[in-house]
Design a protein around this motif. Sequence first.
Motif, PDB file in Angstrom:
ATOM      1  N   ALA A   1       0.840  -1.199   0.000  1.00  0.00           N
ATOM      2  CA  ALA A   1       0.000   0.000   0.000  1.00  0.00           C
ATOM      3  C   ALA A   1       0.874   1.247   0.000  1.00  0.00           C
ATOM      4  O   ALA A   1       0.532   2.270  -0.623  1.00  0.00           O
ATOM      5  CB  ALA A   1      -0.925  -0.011   1.213  1.00  0.00           C
ATOM      6  N   ALA A   2       2.031   1.175   0.681  1.00  0.00           N
ATOM      7  CA  ALA A   2       2.947   2.324   0.713  1.00  0.00           C
ATOM      8  C   ALA A   2       3.509   2.598  -0.668  1.00  0.00           C
ATOM      9  O   ALA A   2       3.655   3.761  -1.081  1.00  0.00           O
ATOM     10  CB  ALA A   2       4.075   2.061   1.711  1.00  0.00           C
ATOM     11  N   GLN A   3       3.839   1.558  -1.410  1.00  0.00           N
ATOM     12  CA  GLN A   3       4.337   1.758  -2.768  1.00  0.00           C
ATOM     13  C   GLN A   3       3.266   2.387  -3.648  1.00  0.00           C
ATOM     14  O   GLN A   3       3.549   3.296  -4.437  1.00  0.00           O
ATOM     15  CB  GLN A   3       4.780   0.413  -3.364  1.00  0.00           C
ATOM     16  CG  GLN A   3       6.093  -0.116  -2.801  1.00  0.00           C
ATOM     17  CD  GLN A   3       6.405  -1.502  -3.347  1.00  0.00           C
ATOM     18  OE1 GLN A   3       5.526  -2.345  -3.470  1.00  0.00           O
ATOM     19  NE2 GLN A   3       7.660  -1.747  -3.644  1.00  0.00           N
ATOM     20  N   LEU A   4       2.056   1.897  -3.508  1.00  0.00           N
ATOM     21  CA  LEU A   4       0.969   2.464  -4.320  1.00  0.00           C
ATOM     22  C   LEU A   4       0.772   3.936  -3.991  1.00  0.00           C
ATOM     23  O   LEU A   4       0.576   4.766  -4.889  1.00  0.00           O
ATOM     24  CB  LEU A   4      -0.319   1.676  -4.087  1.00  0.00           C
ATOM     25  CG  LEU A   4      -0.345   0.264  -4.705  1.00  0.00           C
ATOM     26  CD1 LEU A   4      -1.553  -0.512  -4.214  1.00  0.00           C
ATOM     27  CD2 LEU A   4      -0.347   0.342  -6.227  1.00  0.00           C
ATOM     28  N   ARG A   5       0.819   4.292  -2.700  1.00  0.00           N
ATOM     29  CA  ARG A   5       0.679   5.708  -2.337  1.00  0.00           C
ATOM     30  C   ARG A   5       1.801   6.540  -2.946  1.00  0.00           C
ATOM     31  O   ARG A   5       1.575   7.672  -3.390  1.00  0.00           O
ATOM     32  CB  ARG A   5       0.674   5.867  -0.813  1.00  0.00           C
ATOM     33  CG  ARG A   5      -0.628   5.418  -0.160  1.00  0.00           C
ATOM     34  CD  ARG A   5      -0.719   5.905   1.277  1.00  0.00           C
ATOM     35  NE  ARG A   5       0.357   5.370   2.113  1.00  0.00           N
ATOM     36  CZ  ARG A   5       0.297   4.212   2.757  1.00  0.00           C
ATOM     37  NH1 ARG A   5      -0.781   3.448   2.649  1.00  0.00           N
ATOM     38  NH2 ARG A   5       1.309   3.817   3.509  1.00  0.00           N
ATOM     39  N   SER A   6       3.020   5.977  -2.988  1.00  0.00           N
ATOM     40  CA  SER A   6       4.135   6.730  -3.566  1.00  0.00           C
ATOM     41  C   SER A   6       3.939   6.947  -5.058  1.00  0.00           C
ATOM     42  O   SER A   6       4.543   7.846  -5.652  1.00  0.00           O
ATOM     43  CB  SER A   6       5.455   5.993  -3.307  1.00  0.00           C
ATOM     44  OG  SER A   6       5.576   4.857  -4.134  1.00  0.00           O
ATOM     45  N   HIS A   7       3.096   6.120  -5.688  1.00  0.00           N
ATOM     46  CA  HIS A   7       2.768   6.290  -7.105  1.00  0.00           C
ATOM     47  C   HIS A   7       1.481   7.088  -7.286  1.00  0.00           C
ATOM     48  O   HIS A   7       0.954   7.160  -8.402  1.00  0.00           O
ATOM     49  CB  HIS A   7       2.640   4.924  -7.781  1.00  0.00           C
ATOM     50  CG  HIS A   7       3.963   4.257  -8.024  1.00  0.00           C
ATOM     51  ND1 HIS A   7       4.786   4.586  -9.080  1.00  0.00           N
ATOM     52  CD2 HIS A   7       4.610   3.295  -7.325  1.00  0.00           C
ATOM     53  CE1 HIS A   7       5.886   3.832  -9.028  1.00  0.00           C
ATOM     54  NE2 HIS A   7       5.803   3.045  -7.972  1.00  0.00           N
ATOM     55  N   GLY A   8       0.987   7.646  -6.208  1.00  0.00           N
ATOM     56  CA  GLY A   8      -0.176   8.512  -6.319  1.00  0.00           C
ATOM     57  C   GLY A   8      -1.506   7.825  -6.155  1.00  0.00           C
ATOM     58  O   GLY A   8      -2.556   8.426  -6.394  1.00  0.00           O
ATOM     59  N   VAL A   9      -1.504   6.532  -5.746  1.00  0.00           N
ATOM     60  CA  VAL A   9      -2.762   5.807  -5.549  1.00  0.00           C
ATOM     61  C   VAL A   9      -3.143   5.941  -4.076  1.00  0.00           C
ATOM     62  O   VAL A   9      -2.437   5.444  -3.203  1.00  0.00           O
ATOM     63  CB  VAL A   9      -2.615   4.319  -5.934  1.00  0.00           C
ATOM     64  CG1 VAL A   9      -3.950   3.595  -5.770  1.00  0.00           C
ATOM     65  CG2 VAL A   9      -2.099   4.183  -7.359  1.00  0.00           C
TER      66      VAL A   9
END
Length: 348
Positions: free
Chosen positions: A28-36
């Motif tokens: 989820a942290a990676q997705l947030r870093s991609h703007g999700v």
Amino acid sequence: MNHNTPVPPLSPRPVRHLSEVHRRVMTAAQLRSHGVSSAETNEQCRPGGPWQQILPGVILLHPGPPTSEERLHAVLMYAAKERAAGVPAQPGAEQPHAPTYAEAMLTGLAALTLHGFTSAPPLMSQDRLDVLVPRLRRLRSTGCARIVRTTSMPAPHLVTGLPVAPVPRALADAVAELSDAGVVRRLLTEAVRGGHCEPAAVVRELNNAKLLSRPHVVDAVDSLLAEGRAIAEDRLYRMVREHGLPDPVWNVDLRLPGGPHLGGLDAYWPEQAVAVELDTRAPRQDEDALWSEYARKREHLERLGITVVHITPKKLRESTEQQAAVVRTALMASSDRDPAAYVVVLPR
């Protein structure tokens, strides 16, 4: 959406530079870093949606069953201290950091399968994948991830880019969950026969894990030690033959004439008074006492003028030429020493 579907183009950080599996499994942290956003992730993971949460905080970016590779990365992502591993350090960076999965590595049967053990089950048949983490990490076993804790993390081996526990540690963690004596014996035997590690390293890990009180483990260890000694003896025979050393007498007992027993030796050159002893000790509770016995025997023989060359199975496997040179040097140096005491040589 199929297994190769990338993250939708709402991310300001493109994910096409990530490896294929990292386009399919992300935290989820990676997705947030991609703007999700979290809300968008939850929407995608709704029942019947295109994504699914495979483990807490770990998202599988397709609706079908995960592959073996995806499951391995997912449990590491779940257990890793740095949950955003694999994300570029700065916006616009061309290459992401390699996923290091800090403070987490695969262990147990999954690790043995990755190490190439034929006696370990295929990854897809393993319902739980063991992950080794430091003892104080606040994690719980869930889903396909079983958390194994340790006070001292070993240095991982990289297998297909994944951090994997060394074979002795992986064996101990696997054996801790096994009650089938035949399976345990096959795993331990393959570890030695396949050249993955020495018996002493396996027994040390089993002892540290307090598994040597289990009868089926003790029986398997006895077979392991016998297997390890046979392999070490065969390597010693080949070392003498292939490196042109003179033939010794093999597997003998020494005694003083009419006196006490001096001990058994794996190889002995009577004319040069040079002996080779294989150190195949198993590290158990009485290791110090056993080592003291080895040391006393060696000191006694050397007081009688007999040179004792101590060789471990690991040295025989990894540096045979160097061990042959040590023995050759001892044989050549015999002419410069005082004659040894007369001893009786008997078959062992």
